[in-house]
Scaffold this motif. Sequence first.
Motif, PDB file in Angstrom:
ATOM      1  N   HIS A 199       0.833  -1.197   0.000  1.00 28.09           N
ATOM      2  CA  HIS A 199       0.000   0.000   0.000  1.00 28.09           C
ATOM      3  C   HIS A 199       0.871   1.252   0.000  1.00 28.09           C
ATOM      4  N   ALA A 200       1.933   1.235   0.800  1.00 28.81           N
ATOM      5  CA  ALA A 200       2.839   2.374   0.853  1.00 28.81           C
ATOM      6  C   ALA A 200       3.544   2.582  -0.486  1.00 28.81           C
ATOM      7  N   PHE A 201       3.853   1.488  -1.185  1.00 30.80           N
ATOM      8  CA  PHE A 201       4.492   1.594  -2.496  1.00 30.80           C
ATOM      9  C   PHE A 201       3.559   2.281  -3.488  1.00 30.80           C
ATOM     10  N   HIS A 202       2.293   1.874  -3.485  1.00 27.63           N
ATOM     11  CA  HIS A 202       1.319   2.500  -4.394  1.00 27.63           C
ATOM     12  C   HIS A 202       1.140   3.979  -4.060  1.00 27.63           C
ATOM     13  N   GLU A 203       1.158   4.313  -2.783  1.00 25.92           N
ATOM     14  CA  GLU A 203       1.042   5.714  -2.393  1.00 25.92           C
ATOM     15  C   GLU A 203       2.239   6.527  -2.894  1.00 25.92           C
ATOM     16  N   ALA A 204       3.429   5.932  -2.806  1.00 27.91           N
ATOM     17  CA  ALA A 204       4.629   6.617  -3.288  1.00 27.91           C
ATOM     18  C   ALA A 204       4.555   6.862  -4.792  1.00 27.91           C
ATOM     19  N   ILE A 205       4.074   5.867  -5.540  1.00 30.96           N
ATOM     20  CA  ILE A 205       3.922   6.010  -6.992  1.00 30.96           C
ATOM     21  C   ILE A 205       2.935   7.132  -7.305  1.00 30.96           C
ATOM     22  N   SER A 206       1.841   7.178  -6.548  1.00 29.07           N
ATOM     23  CA  SER A 206       0.829   8.215  -6.769  1.00 29.07           C
ATOM     24  C   SER A 206       1.348   9.585  -6.399  1.00 29.07           C
ATOM     25  N   ASP A 207       2.047   9.688  -5.264  1.00 31.52           N
ATOM     26  CA  ASP A 207       2.562  10.984  -4.814  1.00 31.52           C
ATOM     27  C   ASP A 207       3.594  11.549  -5.792  1.00 31.52           C
TER      28      ASP A 207
ATOM     29  N   ALA B 135       3.551  10.970  -8.959  1.00 33.01           N
ATOM     30  CA  ALA B 135       2.903  11.105 -10.281  1.00 33.01           C
ATOM     31  C   ALA B 135       3.638  10.313 -11.351  1.00 33.01           C
ATOM     32  N   LEU B 136       4.001   9.064 -11.011  1.00 31.31           N
ATOM     33  CA  LEU B 136       4.702   8.204 -11.962  1.00 31.31           C
ATOM     34  C   LEU B 136       3.703   7.344 -12.728  1.00 31.31           C
ATOM     35  N   GLN B 137       4.048   7.008 -13.968  1.00 33.18           N
ATOM     36  CA  GLN B 137       3.196   6.211 -14.829  1.00 33.18           C
ATOM     37  C   GLN B 137       3.946   4.965 -15.290  1.00 33.18           C
ATOM     38  N   ASP B 138       3.243   3.845 -15.297  1.00 33.78           N
ATOM     39  CA  ASP B 138       3.823   2.588 -15.744  1.00 33.78           C
ATOM     40  C   ASP B 138       4.061   2.646 -17.245  1.00 33.78           C
ATOM     41  N   LEU B 139       5.256   2.296 -17.682  1.00 31.81           N
ATOM     42  CA  LEU B 139       5.605   2.340 -19.105  1.00 31.81           C
ATOM     43  C   LEU B 139       5.151   1.109 -19.874  1.00 31.81           C
ATOM     44  N   GLY B 140       4.525   0.143 -19.184  1.00 35.39           N
ATOM     45  CA  GLY B 140       4.053  -1.050 -19.872  1.00 35.39           C
ATOM     46  C   GLY B 140       5.187  -2.025 -20.161  1.00 35.39           C
ATOM     47  N   TRP B 141       4.926  -2.956 -21.093  1.00 30.30           N
ATOM     48  CA  TRP B 141       5.948  -3.967 -21.373  1.00 30.30           C
ATOM     49  C   TRP B 141       5.674  -4.652 -22.706  1.00 30.30           C
ATOM     50  N   ARG B 142       6.717  -5.307 -23.193  1.00 35.26           N
ATOM     51  CA  ARG B 142       6.633  -6.214 -24.351  1.00 35.26           C
ATOM     52  C   ARG B 142       7.367  -7.502 -23.985  1.00 35.26           C
ATOM     53  N   GLY B 143       6.920  -8.578 -24.581  1.00 34.35           N
ATOM     54  CA  GLY B 143       7.557  -9.865 -24.321  1.00 34.35           C
ATOM     55  C   GLY B 143       6.691 -10.739 -23.435  1.00 34.35           C
ATOM     56  N   VAL B 144       7.315 -11.591 -22.612  1.00 38.30           N
ATOM     57  CA  VAL B 144       6.555 -12.472 -21.728  1.00 38.30           C
ATOM     58  C   VAL B 144       5.805 -11.627 -20.704  1.00 38.30           C
ATOM     59  N   PRO B 145       4.611 -12.064 -20.281  1.00 36.79           N
ATOM     60  CA  PRO B 145       3.784 -11.224 -19.398  1.00 36.79           C
ATOM     61  C   PRO B 145       4.178 -11.283 -17.931  1.00 36.79           C
ATOM     62  N   PHE B 146       5.383 -11.679 -17.596  1.00 38.85           N
ATOM     63  CA  PHE B 146       5.834 -11.724 -16.212  1.00 38.85           C
ATOM     64  C   PHE B 146       7.329 -11.405 -16.183  1.00 38.85           C
TER      65      PHE B 146
ATOM     66  N   ALA C  78       8.887  -0.522 -14.953  1.00 40.26           N
ATOM     67  CA  ALA C  78       9.583   0.733 -15.267  1.00 40.26           C
ATOM     68  C   ALA C  78       8.560   1.863 -15.200  1.00 40.26           C
ATOM     69  N   PHE C  79       8.898   2.922 -14.466  1.00 40.90           N
ATOM     70  CA  PHE C  79       8.005   4.061 -14.303  1.00 40.90           C
ATOM     71  C   PHE C  79       8.685   5.325 -14.824  1.00 40.90           C
ATOM     72  N   ALA C  80       7.866   6.307 -15.156  1.00 46.63           N
ATOM     73  CA  ALA C  80       8.389   7.599 -15.602  1.00 46.63           C
ATOM     74  C   ALA C  80       7.387   8.679 -15.245  1.00 46.63           C
TER      75      ALA C  80
END
Length: 335
Positions: free
Chosen positions: A2-10, A12-23, A42-44
């Motif tokens: 939960h704290a990790f998600h809060e840090a990402i939100s605070d 204002a980082l966005q997930d860059l997605g992925w290509r290849g295997v889904p894990f 990876a976030f930006a």
Amino acid sequence: MHAFHEAISDCALQDLGWRGVPFTCDNRQQGNMNVKARLDRAFANADFLQMFEFSIVKHISSVESDHCFLLAECRATAAMGWSRATQSFRYENVWQSHADYDEKVRKMWQSGAGQGGLQGIVDALSMVQSELGAWGHKEFWNMERRVRKLQKRLERLRTAAIGCGPNDEERVVASQLREALRQEEIWLKQRSRVLWLHAGDRNTSYFQAQARQRKRINRITSLELADGHVSSDPGEVKEEITHFYHALYQSQGYNPMEGLLQCVQPRVTDDMNYTLEREYTAADVKIALFDMAPSKAPGVDGFTAGFYQRHWDGGRYHFGYLEFFERRRITFGTE
């Protein structure tokens, strides 16, 4: 977590997605003990995505580690081979902020509406579509550049006016900048598709970040083909999309349903059926129209619900649509 998600939100980082295997992590256990998860990401932030809009992240499998390698390719331009589709007409809500907008639309509508009813609406909309897009592009082209120019001009005026109050020119430029910022915010809000936040509170950065994220999510750069192979070739991707929708909308034949319907117990009462079958009124059309979000995805003609809401005058549109409900026949171009 939960704290990790809060840090990402605070941040204002966005997930860059992925290509290849889904894990990115595989514990290499057998049977039900095997766990695969996407633990590495990876976030930006918005500034990074503005500089490297076409960045991608690849999951590269490893034989030595239980984690995949993450390869981030920072790209400012699209990969070769992907061409931009022809730009179709899209109604912009920001056009409504122009002082001459209503008069322009009225004249365009009158010049195109030669007939009454639904066909008259089709002809009038075609005329508005053909002329309004060019006018809007001319008047509102590159709003960000206009804002920057006005900001620099205001700074020069205020720097030169140290020791005295604002003069008439400074007041005019400040007013123009205020209006330009408002227009830019309306333009970005429409692209962000954020419905719960209203324009007018200087939410430009937020709308810009949301619009950029939507653009990243909606961009198709690779596709899993019918044979399970993932292709990034533009020609193969377009061919697969065409084949998919051709098969989806192809007729599969007709099976009589009378026997099945005999087993279904009626749930619609006579009063409910009377309400469903009664004639539609102009009030019904207006309620349905104004229940729509004005900035949601436009129809095939490029007009959003906001266009019809703005120009609803109690008689311009609803007679044509009531004609459709009465005749149960639609005119090509009004879907």
